[in-house]
Design a protein around this motif. Sequence first.
Motif, PDB file in Angstrom:
ATOM      1  N   LEU A 122      43.113  43.890  25.780  1.00  0.00           N
ATOM      2  CA  LEU A 122      43.030  42.445  26.000  1.00  0.00           C
ATOM      3  C   LEU A 122      43.343  41.628  24.756  1.00  0.00           C
ATOM      4  CD1 LEU A 122      39.662  42.349  28.013  1.00  0.00           C
ATOM      5  CD2 LEU A 122      41.964  42.852  28.849  1.00  0.00           C
ATOM      6  N   ALA A 175      40.508  39.932  31.565  1.00  0.00           N
ATOM      7  CA  ALA A 175      40.139  41.298  31.934  1.00  0.00           C
ATOM      8  C   ALA A 175      40.447  41.578  33.400  1.00  0.00           C
ATOM      9  CB  ALA A 175      38.659  41.526  31.652  1.00  0.00           C
ATOM     10  N   VAL A 180      40.223  45.457  33.929  1.00  0.00           N
ATOM     11  CA  VAL A 180      39.128  45.935  33.066  1.00  0.00           C
ATOM     12  C   VAL A 180      37.801  45.458  33.639  1.00  0.00           C
ATOM     13  CG1 VAL A 180      38.085  45.785  30.775  1.00  0.00           C
ATOM     14  CG2 VAL A 180      40.574  45.976  31.013  1.00  0.00           C
ATOM     15  N   PRO A 183      33.839  43.045  31.312  1.00  0.00           N
ATOM     16  CA  PRO A 183      34.458  42.905  29.990  1.00  0.00           C
ATOM     17  C   PRO A 183      33.554  42.375  28.889  1.00  0.00           C
ATOM     18  CG  PRO A 183      35.161  41.135  31.440  1.00  0.00           C
ATOM     19  CD  PRO A 183      34.399  42.092  32.290  1.00  0.00           C
TER      20      PRO A 183
END
Length: 279
Positions: A122, A175, A180, A183
């Motif tokens: 990120l 994210a 993800v 995050p």
Amino acid sequence: MCRWIAYSGTPVLLSRVLFEPRHNLIDQSLHSRMGVETTNGDGFGIGWYAQELTTPAVLRDVGPAWNNRNLQEVAHHVRSGQFFAHIRATTGTAVQQTNCHPFRRDRWLWMHNGMINEFHQLRRDLALAVDPALYPEMEGSTDSELMFYLSLTFGLTEDPPGAVARMVGLVEETARRHGVPHPVQMTVALADGDRLWAFRYSSEGSSRSLFYSTRVDSLRALHPDAEFLQEVGEETRLVVSEPLGDLPGAWNEVPESSYGLVQPGQDMLHPFQPQLPHP
């Protein structure tokens, strides 16, 4: 992860808070009870405000706090009414001075315990969201410093809670695009020399520990023989990653997904909710 202390109130020698309590920050650097890591030896830092100055001083080093003579020297000779102390356990970025907390810009201090999950995925997108005028001032490689500069970008100097909410909202949205999960994991302290903000939040709703001290007048009633309580004013507060001792009634857990404001007069405790930054 890390451990930290934020103090606001009657000016005291830093050593009274950093070294004298039973479970002080130096003890926590070796024997943390509530942190992810028991030992926090990847650097340390302190930041403090002096009455005659508008910007805080900062001392940071890459070695462990438990055997640093400069920290001992400063703590036993500097008196301040607002200061931060942080011991670091890296989550993957380099052990170097520019990665040690607290971070400073103008009159503002920032320190953090936690992480941005999969930060390496990120980082580029998040860094591109920093105001180009601020970007050259970032010196380190941590998610913590980037979170600070994103908050500055989103208006921290005018609206600290809103800026932190927008920073977290951007991280979570970034994210999501990258797939993800969960995050953000954070406890954050922020100060400007007069006020102190403390945030506790995580995307999964299970944040790292954070506590604030009970009002001094209430503690005096409970513990009339406690010497330290006789020396400080009623507006003195500490916010800590884990309690500094076992004094009954002294510590209160900061609620999940909330932030507190310590200031002259009435302190405040509010819910914390991430926001998406305005386009």
